[in-house]
Design a protein around this motif. Structure first.
Motif, PDB file in Angstrom:
ATOM      1  N   UNK A   5       0.708  -1.181  -0.046  1.00 26.42           N
ATOM      2  CA  UNK A   5       0.005  -0.013   0.096  1.00 26.42           C
ATOM      3  C   UNK A   5       0.968   1.282   0.038  1.00 26.42           C
ATOM      4  N   UNK A   6       0.716   2.233  -0.873  1.00 31.41           N
ATOM      5  CA  UNK A   6       1.321   3.626  -0.724  1.00 31.41           C
ATOM      6  C   UNK A   6       0.196   4.456  -0.430  1.00 31.41           C
ATOM      7  N   UNK A   7       0.669   5.281   0.592  1.00 32.17           N
ATOM      8  CA  UNK A   7      -0.210   6.192   1.266  1.00 32.17           C
ATOM      9  C   UNK A   7       0.476   7.558   0.941  1.00 32.17           C
ATOM     10  N   UNK A   8      -0.634   8.632   0.365  1.00 34.44           N
ATOM     11  CA  UNK A   8      -0.007   9.808  -0.030  1.00 34.44           C
ATOM     12  C   UNK A   8      -0.014  10.575   1.440  1.00 34.44           C
ATOM     13  N   UNK A   9       0.940  11.097   1.808  1.00 38.30           N
ATOM     14  CA  UNK A   9       0.983  12.084   2.963  1.00 38.30           C
ATOM     15  C   UNK A   9       1.903  13.202   2.526  1.00 38.30           C
ATOM     16  N   UNK A  10       1.410  14.253   2.146  1.00 42.63           N
ATOM     17  CA  UNK A  10       2.038  15.427   1.684  1.00 42.63           C
ATOM     18  C   UNK A  10       1.410  16.508   1.912  1.00 42.63           C
ATOM     19  N   UNK A  11       1.240  17.487   0.892  1.00 40.41           N
ATOM     20  CA  UNK A  11       0.394  18.827   1.040  1.00 40.41           C
ATOM     21  C   UNK A  11      -0.935  18.741   1.566  1.00 40.41           C
ATOM     22  N   UNK A  12      -1.653  17.821   0.937  1.00 40.46           N
ATOM     23  CA  UNK A  12      -2.946  17.849   1.445  1.00 40.46           C
ATOM     24  C   UNK A  12      -3.580  16.304   2.115  1.00 40.46           C
ATOM     25  N   UNK A  13      -3.084  15.163   1.385  1.00 37.83           N
ATOM     26  CA  UNK A  13      -3.323  13.953   2.181  1.00 37.83           C
ATOM     27  C   UNK A  13      -2.324  14.000   3.426  1.00 37.83           C
ATOM     28  N   UNK A  14      -3.419  13.524   4.561  1.00 36.35           N
ATOM     29  CA  UNK A  14      -2.335  13.336   5.848  1.00 36.35           C
ATOM     30  C   UNK A  14      -2.202  14.678   6.443  1.00 36.35           C
ATOM     31  N   UNK A  15      -2.975  15.874   6.112  1.00 36.69           N
ATOM     32  CA  UNK A  15      -2.649  17.245   6.649  1.00 36.69           C
ATOM     33  C   UNK A  15      -3.932  17.523   7.377  1.00 36.69           C
ATOM     34  N   UNK A  16      -3.823  18.628   7.973  1.00 37.37           N
ATOM     35  CA  UNK A  16      -4.929  19.176   8.669  1.00 37.37           C
ATOM     36  C   UNK A  16      -6.000  19.745   7.490  1.00 37.37           C
ATOM     37  N   UNK A  17      -5.566  19.757   6.324  1.00 35.17           N
ATOM     38  CA  UNK A  17      -6.371  20.177   5.262  1.00 35.17           C
ATOM     39  C   UNK A  17      -7.335  18.921   5.156  1.00 35.17           C
ATOM     40  N   UNK A  18      -7.420  18.163   5.438  1.00 41.28           N
ATOM     41  CA  UNK A  18      -8.480  16.791   5.439  1.00 41.28           C
ATOM     42  C   UNK A  18      -9.007  16.783   7.036  1.00 41.28           C
ATOM     43  N   UNK A  19     -10.030  17.244   7.377  1.00 41.22           N
ATOM     44  CA  UNK A  19     -10.358  17.483   8.791  1.00 41.22           C
ATOM     45  C   UNK A  19     -11.174  16.139   9.116  1.00 41.22           C
ATOM     46  N   UNK A  20     -11.042  15.843  10.414  1.00 41.21           N
ATOM     47  CA  UNK A  20     -11.731  14.629  10.983  1.00 41.21           C
ATOM     48  C   UNK A  20     -11.212  13.513  10.974  1.00 41.21           C
ATOM     49  N   UNK A  21      -9.803  13.313  10.383  1.00 38.95           N
ATOM     50  CA  UNK A  21      -9.178  11.978  10.105  1.00 38.95           C
ATOM     51  C   UNK A  21      -8.035  11.943  10.945  1.00 38.95           C
ATOM     52  N   UNK A  22      -7.889  10.820  11.671  1.00 37.59           N
ATOM     53  CA  UNK A  22      -6.652  10.689  12.389  1.00 37.59           C
ATOM     54  C   UNK A  22      -5.709   9.874  11.398  1.00 37.59           C
ATOM     55  N   UNK A  23      -4.921  10.691  11.003  1.00 35.81           N
ATOM     56  CA  UNK A  23      -4.032  10.055   9.760  1.00 35.81           C
ATOM     57  C   UNK A  23      -3.089   9.343  10.256  1.00 35.81           C
ATOM     58  N   UNK A  24      -2.576   9.540  11.296  1.00 33.66           N
ATOM     59  CA  UNK A  24      -1.445   8.401  11.948  1.00 33.66           C
ATOM     60  C   UNK A  24      -2.023   7.284  12.267  1.00 33.66           C
ATOM     61  N   UNK A  25      -3.294   7.154  13.032  1.00 29.24           N
ATOM     62  CA  UNK A  25      -3.870   5.829  13.173  1.00 29.24           C
ATOM     63  C   UNK A  25      -4.273   5.193  11.820  1.00 29.24           C
ATOM     64  N   UNK A  26      -4.553   5.894  10.998  1.00 28.97           N
ATOM     65  CA  UNK A  26      -4.989   5.239   9.630  1.00 28.97           C
ATOM     66  C   UNK A  26      -3.750   4.669   9.112  1.00 28.97           C
TER      67      UNK A  26
END
Length: 122
Positions: A5-26
């Motif tokens: 699995x490749x997970x995007x974690x940069x400017x939008x994905x994985x950032x506060x721009x996407x609210x209500x998601x626990x990115x680290x838990x995901x």
């Protein structure tokens, strides 16, 4: 080797721009099931959070190709992805209907990935 699995974690994905998601838990949940690679921006910010499920060698041999999933902003969607990966992923297990809602076709390689002669640098 299982699918990856490749997970995007940069400017939008994985950032506060996407609210209500626990990115680290995901990311941790996915890592508990399958090898995970964190990627810089995949240039599909409108689909944040983006996850790409790459087939295993056996899955690729059976015709499986990477599956791009966007708007993966719900823990249930993450669980659906992990269940599919456990079942074998692309080429081995059919894509669950619920994940069909998240699939999208990625854009072709853009000009940024080519040198000035138009040769792919990847």
């Amino acid at each position: 080797m299982p699918c990856r699995v490749v997970v995007c974690r940069d400017c939008c994905c994985g950032s506060a721009k996407v609210t209500g998601v626990d990115h680290a838990a995901q990311t941790a949940r996915l890592r508990a099931e399958v090898p995970v690679r964190i990627s810089a921006c995949l240039d599909v910010c409108e689909q944040a959070n983006v996850i790409v499920v790459q087939p295993s060698a056996a899955g690729r041999a059976a015709g499986g190709r990477p599956v791009w999933l966007g708007l993966v902003n719900d823990p249930d969607a993450t669980e659906d992805i992990t269940a599919w990966v456990r079942a074998g992923g692309p080429g081995i297990a059919p894509l669950p209907e619920i994940l069909d809602l998240y699939t999208f076709t990625p854009p072709r390689l853009g000009a940024a990935s080519r040198d000035r002669r138009g040769v792919d640098r990847r």
